[in-house]
Write a protein that holds these residues in place. Structure first.
Motif, PDB file in Angstrom:
ATOM      1  N   GLY A  49       0.794  -1.225   0.000  1.00 38.08           N
ATOM      2  CA  GLY A  49       0.000   0.000   0.000  1.00 38.08           C
ATOM      3  C   GLY A  49       0.821   1.266   0.000  1.00 38.08           C
ATOM      4  O   GLY A  49       0.280   2.367  -0.074  1.00 38.08           O
ATOM      5  N   TYR A  50       2.131   1.150   0.093  1.00 31.96           N
ATOM      6  CA  TYR A  50       3.025   2.304   0.007  1.00 31.96           C
ATOM      7  C   TYR A  50       4.404   1.807  -0.392  1.00 31.96           C
ATOM      8  O   TYR A  50       4.699   0.609  -0.325  1.00 31.96           O
ATOM      9  CB  TYR A  50       3.084   3.072   1.331  1.00 31.96           C
ATOM     10  N   VAL A  51       5.263   2.737  -0.803  1.00 34.05           N
ATOM     11  CA  VAL A  51       6.600   2.379  -1.279  1.00 34.05           C
ATOM     12  C   VAL A  51       7.620   2.821  -0.237  1.00 34.05           C
ATOM     13  O   VAL A  51       7.629   3.982   0.189  1.00 34.05           O
ATOM     14  CB  VAL A  51       6.909   3.045  -2.634  1.00 34.05           C
ATOM     15  N   ALA A  52       8.472   1.895   0.180  1.00 32.43           N
ATOM     16  CA  ALA A  52       9.479   2.217   1.188  1.00 32.43           C
ATOM     17  C   ALA A  52      10.606   1.198   1.128  1.00 32.43           C
ATOM     18  O   ALA A  52      10.452   0.098   0.591  1.00 32.43           O
ATOM     19  CB  ALA A  52       8.870   2.230   2.586  1.00 32.43           C
ATOM     20  N   GLN A  85      14.822   0.558  10.364  1.00 33.72           N
ATOM     21  CA  GLN A  85      13.985   1.724  10.110  1.00 33.72           C
ATOM     22  C   GLN A  85      13.557   1.750   8.651  1.00 33.72           C
ATOM     23  O   GLN A  85      14.271   1.258   7.774  1.00 33.72           O
ATOM     24  CB  GLN A  85      14.745   3.012  10.452  1.00 33.72           C
ATOM     25  N   GLU A  86      12.390   2.323   8.414  1.00 34.43           N
ATOM     26  CA  GLU A  86      11.882   2.456   7.054  1.00 34.43           C
ATOM     27  C   GLU A  86      12.064   3.879   6.550  1.00 34.43           C
ATOM     28  O   GLU A  86      11.969   4.840   7.319  1.00 34.43           O
ATOM     29  CB  GLU A  86      10.388   2.111   6.996  1.00 34.43           C
ATOM     30  N   PHE A  87      12.307   3.991   5.254  1.00 40.70           N
ATOM     31  CA  PHE A  87      12.372   5.285   4.589  1.00 40.70           C
ATOM     32  C   PHE A  87      11.382   5.270   3.432  1.00 40.70           C
ATOM     33  O   PHE A  87      11.478   4.421   2.540  1.00 40.70           O
ATOM     34  CB  PHE A  87      13.784   5.562   4.055  1.00 40.70           C
ATOM     35  N   ARG A  88      10.430   6.188   3.457  1.00 44.05           N
ATOM     36  CA  ARG A  88       9.504   6.316   2.334  1.00 44.05           C
ATOM     37  C   ARG A  88      10.278   6.860   1.135  1.00 44.05           C
ATOM     38  O   ARG A  88      10.949   7.895   1.237  1.00 44.05           O
ATOM     39  CB  ARG A  88       8.361   7.264   2.684  1.00 44.05           C
ATOM     40  N   VAL A  89      10.179   6.187   0.017  1.00 44.16           N
ATOM     41  CA  VAL A  89      10.905   6.586  -1.188  1.00 44.16           C
ATOM     42  C   VAL A  89       9.973   6.489  -2.385  1.00 44.16           C
ATOM     43  O   VAL A  89       8.844   5.993  -2.284  1.00 44.16           O
ATOM     44  CB  VAL A  89      12.155   5.704  -1.418  1.00 44.16           C
ATOM     45  N   THR A  90      10.451   6.953  -3.522  1.00 43.82           N
ATOM     46  CA  THR A  90       9.688   6.815  -4.755  1.00 43.82           C
ATOM     47  C   THR A  90       9.875   5.407  -5.312  1.00 43.82           C
ATOM     48  O   THR A  90      10.811   4.682  -4.937  1.00 43.82           O
ATOM     49  CB  THR A  90      10.157   7.842  -5.792  1.00 43.82           C
ATOM     50  N   ALA A  91       8.994   5.027  -6.224  1.00 37.47           N
ATOM     51  CA  ALA A  91       9.096   3.706  -6.846  1.00 37.47           C
ATOM     52  C   ALA A  91      10.396   3.574  -7.628  1.00 37.47           C
ATOM     53  O   ALA A  91      10.990   2.491  -7.704  1.00 37.47           O
ATOM     54  CB  ALA A  91       7.891   3.471  -7.756  1.00 37.47           C
ATOM     55  N   GLU A  92      10.864   4.688  -8.193  1.00 45.37           N
ATOM     56  CA  GLU A  92      12.118   4.661  -8.949  1.00 45.37           C
ATOM     57  C   GLU A  92      13.298   4.336  -8.042  1.00 45.37           C
ATOM     58  O   GLU A  92      14.164   3.522  -8.385  1.00 45.37           O
ATOM     59  CB  GLU A  92      12.333   6.013  -9.630  1.00 45.37           C
ATOM     60  N   THR A  93      13.330   4.971  -6.853  1.00 43.93           N
ATOM     61  CA  THR A  93      14.415   4.697  -5.911  1.00 43.93           C
ATOM     62  C   THR A  93      14.336   3.275  -5.379  1.00 43.93           C
ATOM     63  O   THR A  93      15.352   2.581  -5.260  1.00 43.93           O
ATOM     64  CB  THR A  93      14.360   5.694  -4.740  1.00 43.93           C
TER      65      THR A  93
END
Length: 224
Positions: A49-52, A85-93
């Motif tokens: 549901g999200y990218v990370a 830890q999680e980092f929210r990133v873009t799908a490209e990253t």
């Protein structure tokens, strides 16, 4: 891309030192060890549901790892770390990394870049109002015998007859999460995976920190 959705690195505060510029000026820097940041999971929009990117740092004995966490790390094929830890990133990253990959410092940061560093401040224990809130002490003499460092009045008389919530008083000082913003990366030691960041950062030596690209960095003049 929003800077709040940028990949960062986990690290350990090594200590402080100084560097000298070509002009002979001394620059105080904090050394942060960001070696061996390992990706433990790549989260996608379809599955989660999200990218990370989920990243771990450090090492921990197998006996200190819970069975669910051990299975999670074994699936990624990485050694157990001390923090995750999680980092929210873009799908490209997120597409650049797979579970088990190592994230080098130069993939995320560059010399001259502004960063935000988050850590746990040094605990000071129970402190008075002078140390905790920078209040002034009372008179040393002239009739003041035992009220030199006390805060003084904390309320009023019959009306309202109570102490207002949020009144600054004595209490526990430090040992809270703090973020220092807009610090400059002065040097990157690629061989030892060290970041040399200008100025002080929260926490004591050996404490864990999170380094992210600054979210309030001012754009250079002429930038669109």
């Amino acid at each position: 891309m929003s800077l709040s959705n940028s990949l960062g690195l986990l690290g350990r505060k090594v200590g402080m030192m100084r560097l000298f510029t070509d002009d002979g000026d001394a620059v105080p820097v904090t050394v942060v060890d960001v070696s061996n940041n390992r990706v433990t999971q790549v989260k996608t929009q379809e599955n989660d549901g999200y990218v990370a990117l989920q990243v771990t740092f450090g090492s921990r004995k197998a006996s200190r790892v819970t069975k669910p966490e051990a299975g999670h790390l074994a699936k990624a094929g990485v050694e157990a770390g001390e923090i995750i830890q999680e980092f929210r990133v873009t799908a490209e990253t997120a597409g650049k990394y797979a579970a088990g990959a190592t994230v080098p410092a130069t993939d995320v940061f560059a010399v001259g870049q502004k960063v935000d560093v988050q850590g746990t401040s040094i605990g000071k224990g129970y402190a008075g109002t002078i140390k905790r809130h920078n209040m002034s002490s009372q008179r040393a003499s002239h009739g003041n015998s035992r009220s030199h460092n006390v805060p003084g009045s904390i309320g009023m008389a019959q009306d309202p007859g109570r102490v207002f919530p949020g009144k600054r008083m004595t209490g526990h000082l430090g040992d809270v999460t703090k973020t220092t913003q807009n610090l400059d990366v002065i040097r990157i030691d690629e061989a030892r995976q060290l970041l040399l960041i200008k100025g002080a950062i929260p926490g004591s030596k050996g404490g864990f920190v999170t380094v992210r690209p600054a979210i309030k960095a001012k754009a250079s003049k002429g930038a669109n």
